[in-house]
Design a protein around this motif. Structure first.
Motif, short mmCIF file in Angstrom:
data_model
loop_
_atom_site.label_atom_id
_atom_site.label_comp_id
_atom_site.label_asym_id
_atom_site.label_seq_id
_atom_site.Cartn_x
_atom_site.Cartn_y
_atom_site.Cartn_z
N MET A 1 0.83 -1.20 0.00
CA MET A 1 0.00 0.00 0.00
C MET A 1 0.87 1.26 0.00
O MET A 1 1.92 1.29 0.64
CB MET A 1 -0.88 -0.01 1.26
CG MET A 1 -1.80 1.17 1.36
SD MET A 1 -3.01 0.96 2.69
CE MET A 1 -4.19 2.20 2.23
N ASP B 1 3.75 6.69 -11.02
CA ASP B 1 4.22 5.30 -11.05
C ASP B 1 3.96 4.61 -9.71
O ASP B 1 3.56 3.44 -9.66
CB ASP B 1 5.72 5.22 -11.37
CG ASP B 1 6.01 5.63 -12.82
OD1 ASP B 1 5.07 5.60 -13.64
OD2 ASP B 1 7.17 5.97 -13.11
N VAL C 1 1.66 5.29 -7.51
CA VAL C 1 0.23 5.03 -7.39
C VAL C 1 -0.14 3.78 -8.20
O VAL C 1 -0.89 2.91 -7.75
CB VAL C 1 -0.60 6.25 -7.85
CG1 VAL C 1 -2.07 5.90 -8.05
CG2 VAL C 1 -0.46 7.40 -6.84
N ALA C 2 0.41 3.70 -9.41
CA ALA C 2 0.08 2.58 -10.29
C ALA C 2 0.64 1.25 -9.77
O ALA C 2 0.00 0.20 -9.89
CB ALA C 2 0.59 2.86 -11.70
N GLU C 3 1.84 1.31 -9.18
CA GLU C 3 2.51 0.08 -8.72
C GLU C 3 1.86 -0.54 -7.49
O GLU C 3 1.99 -1.74 -7.25
CB GLU C 3 3.97 0.39 -8.34
CG GLU C 3 4.89 0.55 -9.53
CD GLU C 3 6.18 1.29 -9.14
OE1 GLU C 3 6.51 1.33 -7.93
OE2 GLU C 3 6.83 1.83 -10.05
N HIS C 4 1.23 0.29 -6.66
CA HIS C 4 0.63 -0.23 -5.44
C HIS C 4 -0.86 -0.47 -5.61
O HIS C 4 -1.53 0.26 -6.31
CB HIS C 4 0.89 0.74 -4.27
CG HIS C 4 2.33 0.81 -3.89
ND1 HIS C 4 3.23 1.63 -4.53
CD2 HIS C 4 3.05 0.12 -2.96
CE1 HIS C 4 4.43 1.46 -4.00
NE2 HIS C 4 4.36 0.55 -3.05
N LYS C 5 -1.33 -1.50 -4.96
CA LYS C 5 -2.72 -1.94 -5.12
C LYS C 5 -3.71 -0.87 -4.65
O LYS C 5 -4.80 -0.74 -5.18
CB LYS C 5 -2.90 -3.23 -4.32
CG LYS C 5 -4.24 -3.91 -4.48
CD LYS C 5 -4.24 -5.20 -3.70
CE LYS C 5 -5.21 -5.39 -2.60
NZ LYS C 5 -6.08 -4.60 -1.93
N ASN C 6 -3.32 -0.12 -3.63
CA ASN C 6 -4.20 0.92 -3.11
C ASN C 6 -3.36 2.03 -2.48
O ASN C 6 -2.16 1.87 -2.26
CB ASN C 6 -5.20 0.35 -2.08
CG ASN C 6 -4.52 -0.46 -1.00
OD1 ASN C 6 -3.30 -0.50 -0.92
ND2 ASN C 6 -5.29 -1.09 -0.14
N CYS C 7 -4.01 3.16 -2.20
CA CYS C 7 -3.29 4.25 -1.58
C CYS C 7 -4.17 4.99 -0.58
O CYS C 7 -5.39 4.93 -0.66
CB CYS C 7 -2.73 5.22 -2.63
SG CYS C 7 -4.00 6.03 -3.61
N GLN C 8 -3.51 5.63 0.35
CA GLN C 8 -4.23 6.38 1.37
C GLN C 8 -3.52 7.72 1.56
O GLN C 8 -2.31 7.76 1.76
CB GLN C 8 -4.26 5.55 2.66
CG GLN C 8 -3.95 6.27 3.93
CD GLN C 8 -5.21 6.78 4.62
OE1 GLN C 8 -6.20 7.07 3.96
NE2 GLN C 8 -5.18 6.89 5.92
N SER C 9 -4.28 8.80 1.46
CA SER C 9 -3.71 10.13 1.72
C SER C 9 -3.99 10.48 3.18
O SER C 9 -5.15 10.58 3.58
CB SER C 9 -4.34 11.18 0.80
OG SER C 9 -4.01 10.91 -0.54
#
Lengths: 99, 119, 123
Positions: A1, A87, A89-97
């Protein structure tokens, strides 16, 4: 993540919250005022340094440069531009700000 | 990849809209699709056509309008948040449209990634 | 178009109510997300745990008291409410101070849960 942080660690506890909760093995991207966390000699440097063994840490170069801190990035932190941000963002399954 | 973006802060006061814009531009350059940009909280102020920055400053609102025109972006402003803050069709900048919060949820469902920019 | 797709949405609430609008507008997104039949989880950590404090009286600040909405979440099939154990303790609160039933989790458990989500929104 992918965890995205945008607050200075010297004024806000956001980065601390992120480091406390984020599962090991994730990535942390420092943007906007959070880039100060990635600089040598800041009071909170130890906290991020400790986290380097658990997370891959990145800092956004245009934000470092805008703040005159481009030449003070601590060892172990990778730098990226906006393309590198995309990149990540694209490489990781999800993101959290962490706002 | 389909990427959706949501912006929760207004222009100039906070860097969120600038970062989101530069992120979207970089994503488009890399061949990704920006599925939708959703403006919420004070982020709805990014859509005000009444914005008039000094000439030597970037025009954040016009910049979004231009990017939307060039790449056929879907810029959606939350209706409830907009009405609270005085953003309506009369003062909506080109390229933006006002719609419901469901558009944010739908973007989250349809896009591969949803990235938030805020304070 | 997106009919049938169910994603795991997590709302991370880290701000106290009333001082800023984030808690209230977050709740509005939560309700809409539930209306789309998505898998919704709410996390309360840092000052976000104050959103759930019992006994909120907002008459004096002339703001709408939206805390009863948390009790109504059940009716929208939103039952996954998680509170960070350490955040509660750090604010002198216990589960008894909260106006809804929650699952208290350690920071490590929360981090793991977050990793499993499709969409994470933070207000």
């Amino acid at each position: 993540m992918l965890h995205i942080v945008n607050k200075s660690p010297l004024q806000r506890t956001t980065l601390e919250s992120c480091l406390r909760v984020a599962a090991p093995g994730g990535a942390i991207l420092l943007i906007e005022d959070a880039v100060y966390a990635a600089t040598k000699g800041n009071e909170a440097e130890g906290k991020l340094r400790d986290a380097l063994s658990r997370f891959k840490v990145y800092a956004l170069v245009p934000d470092l440069e805008a703040r005159g801190m481009g030449d003070r990035v601590m060892d172990g932190v990778s730098t990226v531009d906006y393309g590198g941000f995309v990149d990540l963002v694209a490489e990781h399954k999800n993101c959290q700000s962490w706002l | 990849m389909k990427i959706a973006v949501t912006i929760n802060e207004g222009p100039y006061q906070h860097q969120a809209s600038d970062t989101a814009y530069l992120f979207c531009k970089a994503a488009l350059e890399k061949g990704h699709e920006i599925r939708r940009v959703f403006f919420y909280n004070d982020g709805v102020n990014n859509a005000s056509s009444l914005t008039e920055p000094p000439l030597d400053d970037r025009n954040i609102v016009a910049r979004w309008s231009k990017l939307a025109e060039e790449h056929k972006l879907d810029l959606v402003v939350c209706v409830a948040a907009a009405l609270r803050r005085g953003i309506r069709d009369e003062n909506l900048a080109p390229g933006f449209r006002i719609s419901g919060l469901g558009q944010l949820v739908e973007a989250g469902i349809e896009a591969d990634r949803l990235v938030t920019f805020g304070d | 178009m997106s009919e049938g797709t169910i994603k795991k949405f997590m709302f991370v609430n880290r701000t106290a109510p009333y001082g800023t609008i984030y808690a209230l507008e977050s709740l509005e997104v939560v309700l809409i997300t539930a209306a789309f039949d998505q898998d919704v989880s709410l996390v309360f950590m840092d000052d976000g745990v104050f959103q759930l404090k019992k006994g909120q009286q907002t008459k004096g600040i002339e703001n709408k008291n939206f805390s009863p909405t948390y009790r109504a979440l059940d009716g929208y099939d939103i039952e996954k409410l998680y509170v960070e154990e350490e955040a509660l303790a750090a604010r002198g609160l216990t589960e008894d101070d909260l106006l809804v039933d929650v699952t208290v989790m350690s920071r490590a458990e929360l981090g793991k849960l977050m990793d499993e989500m499709d969409v994470v929104l933070s207000y």
